[in-house]
Design an enzyme around this catalytic site. Structure first.
Site, PDB file in Angstrom:
ATOM      1  N   TRP A   1       0.179  -8.621  -6.387  1.00 39.15           N
ATOM      2  CA  TRP A   1       1.152  -7.933  -5.718  1.00 39.15           C
ATOM      3  C   TRP A   1       0.409  -6.438  -5.494  1.00 39.15           C
ATOM      4  O   TRP A   1       1.230  -5.376  -4.915  1.00 39.15           O
ATOM      5  CB  TRP A   1       2.121  -7.563  -6.894  1.00 39.15           C
ATOM      6  CG  TRP A   1       3.029  -8.888  -6.955  1.00 39.15           C
ATOM      7  CD1 TRP A   1       2.737 -10.220  -6.399  1.00 39.15           C
ATOM      8  CD2 TRP A   1       4.303  -9.165  -7.794  1.00 39.15           C
ATOM      9  NE1 TRP A   1       3.875 -11.157  -6.726  1.00 39.15           N
ATOM     10  CE2 TRP A   1       4.687 -10.161  -7.485  1.00 39.15           C
ATOM     11  CE3 TRP A   1       5.111  -8.195  -8.469  1.00 39.15           C
ATOM     12  CZ2 TRP A   1       5.695 -10.869  -8.336  1.00 39.15           C
ATOM     13  CZ3 TRP A   1       6.213  -8.488  -9.108  1.00 39.15           C
ATOM     14  CH2 TRP A   1       6.645  -9.670  -9.025  1.00 39.15           C
ATOM     15  N   LYS A   2      -0.755  -6.247  -5.970  1.00 37.28           N
ATOM     16  CA  LYS A   2      -1.487  -5.047  -5.628  1.00 37.28           C
ATOM     17  C   LYS A   2      -0.617  -3.934  -6.132  1.00 37.28           C
ATOM     18  O   LYS A   2       0.107  -3.859  -7.052  1.00 37.28           O
ATOM     19  CB  LYS A   2      -1.956  -4.838  -4.318  1.00 37.28           C
ATOM     20  CG  LYS A   2      -2.555  -5.856  -3.578  1.00 37.28           C
ATOM     21  CD  LYS A   2      -3.369  -5.817  -2.533  1.00 37.28           C
ATOM     22  CE  LYS A   2      -4.116  -7.369  -2.047  1.00 37.28           C
ATOM     23  NZ  LYS A   2      -5.018  -7.074  -0.865  1.00 37.28           N
TER      24      LYS A   2
ATOM     25  N   GLU B   1     -11.169  -4.313  -3.046  1.00 43.93           N
ATOM     26  CA  GLU B   1     -10.456  -3.168  -2.966  1.00 43.93           C
ATOM     27  C   GLU B   1     -11.142  -2.282  -4.211  1.00 43.93           C
ATOM     28  O   GLU B   1     -11.208  -0.948  -4.143  1.00 43.93           O
ATOM     29  CB  GLU B   1      -9.102  -3.214  -3.244  1.00 43.93           C
ATOM     30  CG  GLU B   1      -8.415  -3.564  -1.668  1.00 43.93           C
ATOM     31  CD  GLU B   1      -7.078  -4.411  -1.553  1.00 43.93           C
ATOM     32  OE1 GLU B   1      -6.567  -4.297  -2.659  1.00 43.93           O
ATOM     33  OE2 GLU B   1      -6.865  -5.268  -0.585  1.00 43.93           O
TER      34      GLU B   1
HETATM   35  P1  PGA Z   1      -3.801 -10.818   1.820  1.00 42.70           P
HETATM   36  O1  PGA Z   1      -4.548 -10.288   0.442  1.00 42.70           O
HETATM   37  O2  PGA Z   1      -3.226 -12.190   1.209  1.00 42.70           O
HETATM   38  O3  PGA Z   1      -2.768  -9.702   1.762  1.00 42.70           O
HETATM   39  O4  PGA Z   1      -4.862 -10.982   2.771  1.00 42.70           O
HETATM   40  C1  PGA Z   1      -5.203 -11.351  -0.551  1.00 42.70           C
HETATM   41  C2  PGA Z   1      -6.087 -10.377  -1.644  1.00 42.70           C
HETATM   42  O5  PGA Z   1      -6.110  -9.101  -1.367  1.00 42.70           O
HETATM   43  O6  PGA Z   1      -6.037 -10.973  -2.547  1.00 42.70           O
END
Ligand code: PGA
Length: 256
Positions: free
Chosen positions: A10-11, A101
């Site tokens: 979910w970041k 990230e």
């Molecule tokens: P995304 O991200 O499915 O939005 O491309 C995947 C992730 O960063 O784990």
């Protein structure tokens, strides 16, 4: 029957209230239930502050709870950090480590990711460790070199005897959040390379997830690939219907 792991990252989305709503919507989607109580794993990884809310909402539904990072030490003077044993206490069984990230924004290296993975394993968490090449590296034709270097750096720290406890997620950086997923051929190609590289360290079969713009539309094709054992899903995990659709695709792929 093939088994799959579907993990939602979910970041930095969904504080406790929104996380509760999203979890509720997910649990209301019938397609989720074909995977629960089977050997497939469905996991959601909300931000730290939302873990308690999601844990309460999930109760004993059979969906795993994960975090998006942990510290390599179990406790100490590390302001702002969270340790692996704390995550276990908060109800987590999984943790995402080394996401691109975090490598980009928090200077994480293969070595530091390896130390976090050791801490996670010691605490009883299942680490989902990310690797992946940049767009330029793919253009330069060095994808295999980059991925094997990442795996080697992590494996050197984790050690052959513990490596079998990991899950590896191949996430090409150019595919993350871009809507441009790797083709099944591109993904399978790298997964086969990873499988081969890991076999050099451990006889254990390590689950290999693909991540990068996975949706309920492209998931089936990806899951049909011999060495793709599931998905790490970002954007599409924030929509209950899309995530449930991806889970359903895994269940169908598992039935062959
Ligand atoms: P995304 O991200 O499915 O939005 O491309 C995947 C992730 O960063 O784990």
């Amino acid at each position: 029957m093939r088994t799959y792991i579907i993990a939602g990252n979910w970041k930095m989305h969904a504080g406790p209230e929104a996380a509760k709503t999203l979890t509720g919507e997910l649990l209301a989607d019938d397609r989720l239930y074909s995977a629960l109580g089977t050997r497939h794993s469905v996991v959601v990884c909300p931000p730290f502050v939302s873990l308690a809310a999601v844990r309460a909402q999930l109760a004993d539904a059979g969906v795993g709870l994960g975090a998006q990072n942990c510290h390599a030490e179990h406790h100490g003077a590390y302001t702002g950090e969270v340790s692996a044993p704390m995550l276990v206490e908060a109800g987590c069984s999984w943790v995402i480590l080394g996401h691109s990230e975090r490598r980009r924004d928090f200077a994480e290296t293969n070595e530091s990711i390896g130390h976090k993975a050791v801490a996670a394993l010691q605490a009883g968490l299942r680490p989902i460790v990310c690797v992946g090449e940049s767009h330029q590296e793919r253009l330069d034709g060095v994808t295999t070199t980059v991925i094997t270097r990442q795996l080697q750096g992590i494996a050197d720290v984790v050690g052959a005897d513990r490596l079998g406890g990991l899950v590896i997620a191949y996430e090409p950086i150019w595919a993350i959040g871009t809507g441009l997923a790797a083709t099944p051929e591109q993904a399978q190609d790298v997964h086969a390379t990873i499988r081969e590289a890991l076999a050099w360290y451990t006889p254990r079969t390590i689950p290999l997830l693909y991540g990068g713009s996975v949706t309920d539309v492209n998931a089936s094709q990806l899951f049909a690939c011999a060495d793709i054992d599931g998905a790490l899903v970002g954007g599409a995990s924030l929509k209950a219907a899309s995530f449930a659709g991806i889970v359903h695709a895994a269940v169908e792929a598992g039935q062959g």
